[in-house]
Design a protein around this motif. Structure first.
Motif, PDB file in Angstrom:
ATOM      1  N   GLY A   1      97.998  16.206  26.035  1.00 61.52           N
ATOM      2  CA  GLY A   1      98.534  15.066  26.764  1.00 61.52           C
ATOM      3  C   GLY A   1      99.027  13.979  25.850  1.00 61.52           C
ATOM      4  N   GLU A   2      99.466  12.894  26.463  1.00 63.26           N
ATOM      5  CA  GLU A   2     100.095  11.792  25.745  1.00 63.26           C
ATOM      6  C   GLU A   2      99.200  11.200  24.654  1.00 63.26           C
ATOM      7  N   LYS A   3      97.902  11.105  24.903  1.00 61.00           N
ATOM      8  CA  LYS A   3      96.967  10.599  23.897  1.00 61.00           C
ATOM      9  C   LYS A   3      95.942  11.668  23.534  1.00 61.00           C
TER      10      LYS A   3
END
Length: 189
Positions: A145-147
């Motif tokens: 995911g994004e982070k």
């Protein structure tokens, strides 16, 4: 190998004696909903957890009853409460932080009992063998995911009763840091 993620918010596990003090003699927890782990449930009932610095209301009780009383919080909760609880496996309460639990009928002052739960994966002995995890105490897991990132020191909790839903349990701090939620998928490295 893929593993489902379950995010665990702050909660309380109670023994019978403490349930009676908090809710009245002979009280029985009411099931709100089942959890993924076989036989476990979130109760309708909530309590307040308190220290000399602060308190947190509406902390969910998880059932069924246990042989010990334990409060599991995140580090963010610990800052609010002015505590420094150890990161531990469930049930390992020696030297853990003191905390007060308040219910509608009474309160309990625990000298030990508050922990930050280890990141852990629930699995059966058969799953440990099948996935090549037999004999291992911990693993690393990649969160996408994004982070996303890699989390280390994820304990393996092999069920003694051979009943477990194969799932990675993270507290809200770990989940929020990586922007993952219950039902997302991680990868055991």
């Amino acid at each position: 190998m893929k593993v489902s993620i379950g995010v665990s918010n702050r909660h309380v596990h109670l023994k019978k004696e403490h349930l009676d003090i908090l809710f009245g003699e002979g009280y029985v927890l009411q099931k709100r909903n089942d959890l993924n782990q076989p036989g476990q449930f979130a109760a309708v009932e909530t309590v307040t957890i308190k220290t000399s610095k602060s308190n947190i209301d509406n902390v969910r009780i998880l059932g069924p009853l246990r042989d010990y009383t334990q409060v599991e919080i995140s580090m963010t909760d610990a800052y609010k409460l002015g505590l420094n609880p150890p990161v531990r496996e469930s049930g390992d309460l020696n030297g853990s932080s003191p905390i007060t639990i308040i219910g509608p009928k009474g309160e309990i002052n625990l000298e030990e009992g508050c922990i930050i739960a280890t990141r852990h994966i629930h699995l059966t002995k058969k799953q440990a063998e099948l996935y090549g995890l037999e004999g291992k105490k911990s693993v690393s897991v990649k969160l996408n995911g994004e982070k996303g990132g890699i989390i280390n020191n994820v304990s393996l909790k092999v069920s003694r009763r051979d009943l477990a839903y194969f799932e990675l349990h993270l507290d809200t701090d770990d989940a929020n840091a990586h922007l993952v939620k219950s039902g997302d998928i991680g990868e055991i490295l």
